[in-house]
Design a protein around this motif. Structure first.
Motif, PDB file in Angstrom:
ATOM      1  N   ILE A 197       0.828  -1.202   0.000  1.00 28.83           N
ATOM      2  CA  ILE A 197       0.000   0.000   0.000  1.00 28.83           C
ATOM      3  C   ILE A 197       0.863   1.253   0.000  1.00 28.83           C
ATOM      4  CG2 ILE A 197      -1.690   1.336   1.319  1.00 28.83           C
ATOM      5  CD1 ILE A 197      -2.711  -1.367   2.444  1.00 28.83           C
ATOM      6  N   MET A 198       1.837   1.289   0.878  1.00 29.93           N
ATOM      7  CA  MET A 198       2.635   2.504   1.080  1.00 29.93           C
ATOM      8  C   MET A 198       3.939   2.508   0.288  1.00 29.93           C
ATOM      9  SD  MET A 198       3.503   0.023   3.215  1.00 29.93           S
ATOM     10  CE  MET A 198       2.141   0.046   4.396  1.00 29.93           C
ATOM     11  N   GLY A 199       4.288   1.391  -0.338  1.00 29.06           N
ATOM     12  CA  GLY A 199       5.528   1.300  -1.103  1.00 29.06           C
ATOM     13  C   GLY A 199       6.711   0.991  -0.210  1.00 29.06           C
ATOM     14  N   PRO A 200       7.767   0.412  -0.785  1.00 32.01           N
ATOM     15  CA  PRO A 200       8.900  -0.051   0.030  1.00 32.01           C
ATOM     16  C   PRO A 200       9.640   1.068   0.747  1.00 32.01           C
ATOM     17  CG  PRO A 200       9.400  -0.219  -2.319  1.00 32.01           C
ATOM     18  CD  PRO A 200       7.944   0.091  -2.214  1.00 32.01           C
ATOM     19  N   ASN A 201       9.753   2.235   0.134  1.00 31.57           N
ATOM     20  CA  ASN A 201      10.510   3.310   0.785  1.00 31.57           C
ATOM     21  C   ASN A 201       9.817   3.794   2.056  1.00 31.57           C
ATOM     22  OD1 ASN A 201      12.455   3.210  -1.228  1.00 31.57           O
ATOM     23  ND2 ASN A 201      11.505   4.824  -2.446  1.00 31.57           N
ATOM     24  N   MET A 202       8.501   4.002   1.982  1.00 38.01           N
ATOM     25  CA  MET A 202       7.757   4.454   3.159  1.00 38.01           C
ATOM     26  C   MET A 202       7.683   3.352   4.211  1.00 38.01           C
ATOM     27  SD  MET A 202       7.027   7.595   2.736  1.00 38.01           S
ATOM     28  CE  MET A 202       6.762   8.852   1.481  1.00 38.01           C
ATOM     29  N   TRP A 203       7.586   2.105   3.767  1.00 39.84           N
ATOM     30  CA  TRP A 203       7.570   0.990   4.731  1.00 39.84           C
ATOM     31  C   TRP A 203       8.882   0.957   5.509  1.00 39.84           C
ATOM     32  CZ3 TRP A 203      10.473  -3.587   5.172  1.00 39.84           C
ATOM     33  CH2 TRP A 203       9.981  -4.527   6.078  1.00 39.84           C
ATOM     34  N   ARG A 204       9.993   1.080   4.800  1.00 41.50           N
ATOM     35  CA  ARG A 204      11.301   1.034   5.468  1.00 41.50           C
ATOM     36  C   ARG A 204      11.526   2.261   6.351  1.00 41.50           C
ATOM     37  NH1 ARG A 204      13.009  -0.922  -0.072  1.00 41.50           N
ATOM     38  NH2 ARG A 204      13.014  -3.201   0.176  1.00 41.50           N
ATOM     39  N   LYS A 205      10.948   3.359   5.985  1.00 42.25           N
ATOM     40  CA  LYS A 205      11.149   4.600   6.728  1.00 42.25           C
ATOM     41  C   LYS A 205      10.322   4.629   8.010  1.00 42.25           C
ATOM     42  CE  LYS A 205      10.954   9.634   5.987  1.00 42.25           C
ATOM     43  NZ  LYS A 205      10.711  10.685   4.948  1.00 42.25           N
ATOM     44  N   TYR A 206       9.042   4.239   7.918  1.00 38.67           N
ATOM     45  CA  TYR A 206       8.129   4.440   9.038  1.00 38.67           C
ATOM     46  C   TYR A 206       7.709   3.146   9.749  1.00 38.67           C
ATOM     47  CZ  TYR A 206       7.391   9.178   7.181  1.00 38.67           C
ATOM     48  OH  TYR A 206       7.555  10.464   6.743  1.00 38.67           O
ATOM     49  N   ILE A 207       7.574   2.058   9.010  1.00 31.68           N
ATOM     50  CA  ILE A 207       6.974   0.846   9.565  1.00 31.68           C
ATOM     51  C   ILE A 207       8.021  -0.146  10.053  1.00 31.68           C
ATOM     52  CG2 ILE A 207       5.315  -1.010   9.156  1.00 31.68           C
ATOM     53  CD1 ILE A 207       4.186   1.851   8.866  1.00 31.68           C
ATOM     54  N   LYS A 208       9.011  -0.416   9.241  1.00 28.70           N
ATOM     55  CA  LYS A 208      10.001  -1.432   9.572  1.00 28.70           C
ATOM     56  C   LYS A 208      10.726  -1.177  10.893  1.00 28.70           C
ATOM     57  CE  LYS A 208      14.242  -3.658   7.900  1.00 28.70           C
ATOM     58  NZ  LYS A 208      15.219  -3.767   6.779  1.00 28.70           N
ATOM     59  N   PRO A 209      11.187   0.031  11.190  1.00 30.44           N
ATOM     60  CA  PRO A 209      11.956   0.216  12.434  1.00 30.44           C
ATOM     61  C   PRO A 209      11.177  -0.160  13.690  1.00 30.44           C
ATOM     62  CG  PRO A 209      12.282   2.077  10.970  1.00 30.44           C
ATOM     63  CD  PRO A 209      11.179   1.264  10.368  1.00 30.44           C
ATOM     64  N   GLY A 210       9.905   0.201  13.737  1.00 32.61           N
ATOM     65  CA  GLY A 210       9.103  -0.150  14.906  1.00 32.61           C
ATOM     66  C   GLY A 210       8.894  -1.639  15.031  1.00 32.61           C
ATOM     67  N   PHE A 211       8.623  -2.301  13.902  1.00 33.04           N
ATOM     68  CA  PHE A 211       8.434  -3.751  13.948  1.00 33.04           C
ATOM     69  C   PHE A 211       9.734  -4.462  14.307  1.00 33.04           C
ATOM     70  CE2 PHE A 211       4.216  -3.415  12.224  1.00 33.04           C
ATOM     71  CZ  PHE A 211       3.600  -4.553  12.719  1.00 33.04           C
ATOM     72  N   LYS A 212      10.843  -3.949  13.831  1.00 31.86           N
ATOM     73  CA  LYS A 212      12.130  -4.550  14.189  1.00 31.86           C
ATOM     74  C   LYS A 212      12.319  -4.519  15.701  1.00 31.86           C
ATOM     75  CE  LYS A 212      17.074  -4.303  13.029  1.00 31.86           C
ATOM     76  NZ  LYS A 212      17.620  -4.130  14.385  1.00 31.86           N
ATOM     77  N   GLU A 213      11.978  -3.405  16.331  1.00 34.35           N
ATOM     78  CA  GLU A 213      12.129  -3.293  17.778  1.00 34.35           C
ATOM     79  C   GLU A 213      11.163  -4.221  18.515  1.00 34.35           C
ATOM     80  OE1 GLU A 213      12.509   0.318  21.088  1.00 34.35           O
ATOM     81  OE2 GLU A 213      12.431   0.769  18.929  1.00 34.35           O
ATOM     82  N   MET A 214       9.928  -4.308  18.021  1.00 33.66           N
ATOM     83  CA  MET A 214       8.961  -5.209  18.659  1.00 33.66           C
ATOM     84  C   MET A 214       9.371  -6.667  18.476  1.00 33.66           C
ATOM     85  SD  MET A 214       5.204  -3.439  18.098  1.00 33.66           S
ATOM     86  CE  MET A 214       5.326  -3.132  16.328  1.00 33.66           C
ATOM     87  N   PHE A 215       9.816  -7.026  17.265  1.00 33.41           N
ATOM     88  CA  PHE A 215      10.258  -8.393  17.017  1.00 33.41           C
ATOM     89  C   PHE A 215      11.414  -8.767  17.951  1.00 33.41           C
ATOM     90  CE2 PHE A 215       8.851  -9.299  12.329  1.00 33.41           C
ATOM     91  CZ  PHE A 215       7.544  -9.035  12.684  1.00 33.41           C
ATOM     92  N   GLU A 216      12.370  -7.862  18.115  1.00 30.11           N
ATOM     93  CA  GLU A 216      13.516  -8.140  18.989  1.00 30.11           C
ATOM     94  C   GLU A 216      13.064  -8.390  20.419  1.00 30.11           C
ATOM     95  OE1 GLU A 216      15.959  -4.733  18.355  1.00 30.11           O
ATOM     96  OE2 GLU A 216      16.903  -5.549  16.529  1.00 30.11           O
ATOM     97  N   LYS A 217      12.090  -7.634  20.878  1.00 29.26           N
ATOM     98  CA  LYS A 217      11.603  -7.817  22.247  1.00 29.26           C
ATOM     99  C   LYS A 217      10.923  -9.181  22.399  1.00 29.26           C
ATOM    100  CE  LYS A 217      10.205  -4.262  24.595  1.00 29.26           C
ATOM    101  NZ  LYS A 217      11.040  -4.341  25.830  1.00 29.26           N
ATOM    102  N   VAL A 218      10.115  -9.558  21.412  1.00 32.49           N
ATOM    103  CA  VAL A 218       9.433 -10.858  21.464  1.00 32.49           C
ATOM    104  C   VAL A 218      10.454 -11.996  21.439  1.00 32.49           C
ATOM    105  CG1 VAL A 218       7.839 -12.404  20.252  1.00 32.49           C
ATOM    106  CG2 VAL A 218       7.320  -9.964  20.426  1.00 32.49           C
ATOM    107  N   LYS A 219      11.427 -11.897  20.547  1.00 32.64           N
ATOM    108  CA  LYS A 219      12.429 -12.949  20.418  1.00 32.64           C
ATOM    109  C   LYS A 219      13.287 -13.068  21.677  1.00 32.64           C
ATOM    110  CE  LYS A 219      11.856 -14.696  16.281  1.00 32.64           C
ATOM    111  NZ  LYS A 219      11.732 -16.136  16.011  1.00 32.64           N
ATOM    112  N   SER A 220      13.502 -11.956  22.379  1.00 31.85           N
ATOM    113  CA  SER A 220      14.319 -11.992  23.592  1.00 31.85           C
ATOM    114  C   SER A 220      13.689 -12.852  24.674  1.00 31.85           C
ATOM    115  CB  SER A 220      14.548 -10.575  24.118  1.00 31.85           C
ATOM    116  OG  SER A 220      13.374 -10.041  24.723  1.00 31.85           O
ATOM    117  N   LYS A 221      12.373 -13.090  24.552  1.00 34.20           N
ATOM    118  CA  LYS A 221      11.666 -13.934  25.520  1.00 34.20           C
ATOM    119  C   LYS A 221      11.417 -15.336  24.975  1.00 34.20           C
ATOM    120  CE  LYS A 221      11.225 -10.814  28.738  1.00 34.20           C
ATOM    121  NZ  LYS A 221      11.810 -10.965  30.094  1.00 34.20           N
TER     122      LYS A 221
END
Length: 334
Positions: A197-221
């Motif tokens: 929907i938002m294209g790869p550039n906007m996804w990497r800019k706004y969406i990916k960083p937050g999910f990366k942080e959430m994924f890391e927290k989940v994986k740490s447990k």
């Protein structure tokens, strides 16, 4: 450990299982169809689901029949038995937070969800679910057109909004991740029929960083990660794999080349879905469903990495017989 949970864990580990694990989510109308067909009181038990998802979702019923969610978004009730509501009121009509306050975590409610998952006692693969995850939460607050414009011309506000959503979700994860369940299920639609929907550039800019942080927290447990996104997000698969995604739902055969994604990503991702609710299940006969299910299993089931499911929550226009036919085909598949 019950075979249902073990089958899912083996599938995620890309080990061949005796039967493919399957899972069906149903709208209320579809639940009633199953109960009438089977003469039972528990449609999900009848379907022998392998997974159990409990949502951090609590809406308040309003006098006019609408509902307000935890973020203050007002939804109109669906009249057709569907699982997606229509927003009646967006809390952030202007591109500023103003007096809007993000909700505090309802720790008692979150704990109750975890209690429900733990009460399963290991029978199913259990998932704590964050719905309207990140991009979806942003457009539910602003409106789809507005958030897309914000991404393009109002970078400061957009980053501020996503930071607030992320802070909320990280605190929620901190509240629940020490409890005994198997995975966190994130719901966040990024795709349309052709591409994101938002294209790869906007996804990497706004969406990916937050999910990366959430994924890391989940994986740490030590928990698994399940991501639901409708539409075509194949361009993000390599990055999602690198971020630690375990299971991708939903796999729409009218969008994806199933042989291609199984070949290129099947050693790293477990695919969950595959039988179309958009163009097949409402219109097919039970025999056609059995044949289609066998065709999909021929492609997706080898070496694990697959969970059989309709591509979205089943609605009342899908004959109950067709859902049962999928399970019969799965049980008889060798």
């Amino acid at each position: 450990m019950d075979n249902k949970k073990k089958r899912v864990l083996d599938a995620i580990s890309h080990r061949q299982t005796d039967l493919v694990p399957w899972n069906f989510e149903l709208t209320p109308g579809a639940v009633e169809n199953i109960k009438r067909l089977a003469g039972c009181e528990d449609a999900f038990a009848y379907l022998e689901n392998h997974m159990l998802r409990a949502k951090y979702k609590k809406n308040t019923r309003l006098e006019n029949g609408n509902e307000k969610d935890l973020f203050g978004v007002t939804w109109m009730a669906s009249k057709d038995g569907g699982d997606v509501g229509i927003i009646a009121e967006y809390p952030l009509e202007e591109d500023e937070l103003g007096d809007y306050r993000f909700p505090e975590i309802d720790k008692e409610f979150a704990s109750g969800i975890c209690d429900q998952l733990e009460a399963d006692h290991g029978e199913h693969f259990t998932m704590f679910s964050i719905t309207m995850g990140f991009f979806e939460r942003s457009w539910s607050l602003r409106g789809m057109e507005n958030i897309m414009i914000d991404m393009c011309i109002n970078e400061s506000f957009t980053f501020q909004l996503y930071e607030k959503i992320l802070d909320h979700h990280l605190e929620l994860l901190d509240t629940v991740l020490d409890r005994d369940f198997d995975a966190v299920y994130f719901g966040d639609d990024w795709g349309q029929q052709r591409g994101s929907i938002m294209g790869p550039n906007m996804w990497r800019k706004y969406i990916k960083p937050g999910f990366k942080e959430m994924f890391e927290k989940v994986k740490s447990k030590g928990k698994k990660i399940v991501l639901h996104s409708c539409g075509d997000i194949e361009e993000f698969f390599p990055e999602l794999i690198h971020m630690g995604l375990d299971v991708y739902n939903t796999v729409q055969p009218e969008i994806y080349d199933l042989k291609k994604i199984k070949r290129e990503y099947g050693k790293d991702l477990t695919f969950y879905g595959g039988i179309s609710t958009q163009q097949f299940l409402p219109f097919a006969s039970a025999d056609e469903v059995k044949e289609k299910t066998r065709e999909i299993l021929d492609i997706m089931f080898r070496d694990g990495g697959y969970i059989l499911s309709p591509t979205h929550t089943a609605t009342p226009d899908i004959p109950a017989e067709n859902l049962v036919a999928m399970i019969e085909a799965a049980k008889n598949y060798r």
